[in-house]
Design an enzyme around this catalytic site. Structure first.
Site, short mmCIF file in Angstrom:
data_model
loop_
_atom_site.label_atom_id
_atom_site.label_comp_id
_atom_site.label_asym_id
_atom_site.label_seq_id
_atom_site.Cartn_x
_atom_site.Cartn_y
_atom_site.Cartn_z
N LYS A 63 0.82 -1.22 0.00
CA LYS A 63 0.00 0.00 0.00
C LYS A 63 0.85 1.27 0.00
CE LYS A 63 -2.34 -1.00 3.76
NZ LYS A 63 -2.01 -2.42 3.99
N THR A 64 1.82 1.31 0.91
CA THR A 64 2.62 2.52 1.05
C THR A 64 3.38 2.83 -0.22
OG1 THR A 64 2.82 2.23 3.44
CG2 THR A 64 4.47 3.62 2.37
N GLU A 97 -3.58 6.06 1.47
CA GLU A 97 -3.36 4.66 1.85
C GLU A 97 -4.56 4.23 2.69
OE1 GLU A 97 -0.10 2.02 4.35
OE2 GLU A 97 0.54 3.82 3.28
#
Length: 466
Positions: free
Chosen positions: A121-122, A165
């Site tokens: 995600k990051t 995110e």
């Protein structure tokens, strides 16, 4: 466009303001003009960066830290019910707002991209933030890690796009209404909150169902859980589904990933045409993250060629295969990986990026008792990909110990898989242990979501002095 500051958040107080998610929201609110305050357990570089924006940051938790005129108190799922500031908010009848609701309010009126999935995600959110900025679109973003270039995890931009995110760990991603949702993968993790894969699928279905009518879901065509989720949401007639990956059936197909040292060259087939671009981090896992970012940008109507070039300007996120330095011919790299899939991906990426005779040494700190209880065997098997590993005690984060659950479970599994493992219970002893193991040409990977990241500079100092 969204209002400068949601009315309920003109004077917010954040409990745990130094956390990755909390600090990002606090920064955006401060940049929008809110009078932001908060507290954290210890001082940090994040706290200093917040103060530079005019945020009041108290160290330690005490009822007196909460101003009587605070408009709300923002908390994450990690904040316990007996926190003195939370108790004081109840006494004063100050509204308590969950982090996810605060973030959702910041996205109101903007074109939101929400990035979800157990791993990546990051990185994917960061790639989008960097690319959109490079294209002059001035996006807002909230990310779970600091970008290498601007050195921050959040920013309020003047543009119409907000990239966030979206955390599935506590179901908070269900609060968002994105125009584009990305689902990188669907796996059983966050065992304190999910008891089964069915619960995970239900949670992701709710998230996908919140995409605005006419919006787009970008989802992996390769990862089994993502494929299963796609089959479950095919009847959502208001949703456009775009798949990506190496699968022949993918709408955006990853044709080839070519390692180029610590970078990769990626070729995709998109709209019947081949497109090749560079990704600045090694490994297929990160290449696929870049393709997901590309597909999301195209879903917003951005030209693929321009977007691909802009993604190539991304230089990384702190703790995502971040090179910390080199000493005595040994490179030290930091990895946030803490789930077996992430661990395997990063170890394979570093193996592919290093010389054939280079040894890969890992300093691994397990994260959470619940995760270790459920996945110790798989963690041990992942460590078998390294030439040798040092395993620390479990970093508890928000959890209390579970009887019988220690890092010995991982060590036993690693040894059963043929790995060479050394148990180290005193973190301060690690630099000496690593210095005794490492030879010129080796790569040392500090790995985990806890404070193992602090060891990189200490290992380099020890190597330099040996």
């Amino acid at each position: 466009m969204a209002p400068a500051v949601p009315s309920a958040m003109e004077r917010p107080h954040f409990i745990g303001i130094g956390g990755a998610g909390m600090s990002g929201i606090a920064k955006i609110l401060a940049q929008r003009g809110a009078k932001v305050a908060g507290s954290d357990a210890k001082d940090s570089a994040t706290a200093q960066s917040l103060r530079a924006l005019g945020v009041t940051v108290h160290i330690g938790h005490a009822a007196a830290h909460l101003a009587d005129d605070a408009s709300c108190v923002v908390v994450s799922s990690a904040i316990r019910a007996d926190n003195p500031e939370l108790a004081r908010a109840t006494e004063l009848s100050i509204p308590v707002v969950h982090r996810s609701d605060a973030l959702a309010s910041l996205m109101t009126g903007l074109r939101a991209i929400a990035v979800a999935g157990t791993h990546g995600k990051t990185t994917t959110t960061s790639m989008l933030a960097v690319a959109l900025t490079e294209l002059g679109l001035d996006p807002s973003y909230a990310i779970g890690g600091d970008l290498e270039g601007p050195g921050t995890n959040a920013r309020h931009g003047a543009g119409e796009i907000f990239v966030a995110e979206a955390d599935e760990s506590d179901r908070s991603f269900q609060k968002y209404d994105p125009e584009v949702a990305i689902v990188l993968n669907v796996e059983l993790d966050h065992h304190a909150n999910y008891a089964s894969m069915d619960e995970i699928y239900d949670s992701f279905e709710t998230f996908v169902g919140k995409v605005v009518p006419g919006g787009t879901l970008v989802i992996s065509a390769d990862q089994p859980g993502a494929v299963e989720l796609t089959s479950r949401i095919r009847d959502l007639s208001t949703l456009k589904v775009v798949t990506y990956g190496a699968s022949e059936s993918a709408d955006v197909r990853v044709h080839k990933v070519t390692p180029r040292g610590l970078t990769s060259e990626v070729t995709v087939l998109l709209g019947g045409r081949f497109l090749t671009f560079t990704v600045s981090v090694p490994g297929s896992h990160y290449a696929h993250n870049a393709v997901a970012a590309l597909a999301a940008g195209v879903a917003l109507g951005l030209p693929a060629h321009n977007l691909a070039s802009a993604i190539g300007t991304y230089t990384g996120v702190k703790r995502r295969l971040q090179l910390k330095g080199e000493a005595a011919g040994v490179q030290v790299i930091d990895s946030y990986a803490h789930h077996p899939t992430e661990m395997t991906a990063d170890l394979e990426a570093m193996r592919g990026a290093s010389a054939s005779d280079a040894r890969l040494l890992v300093v691994f700190q397990p994260h959470l008792f619940s995760r270790t209880q459920e996945l110790s065997t798989e963690m041990g098997q992942a460590l078998a990909l390294a030439d040798a590993s040092v395993v620390l005690d479990i970093y508890p984060a928000r959890e209390d110990p579970i009887p019988g659950v220690t890092s010995a479970l991982i060590i036993d599994a690693a040894r059963a898989a043929g790995a060479e493992v050394t148990a180290v219970h005193d973190k301060a002893a690690v630099p000496d242990v690593v210095a005794g193991m490492a030879k010129p040409g080796d790569l040392v990977l500090t790995m985990g979501a806890g404070d193992v990241t602090d060891l990189g500079p200490l290992i380099l100092d020890r190597l330099a002095g040996s």
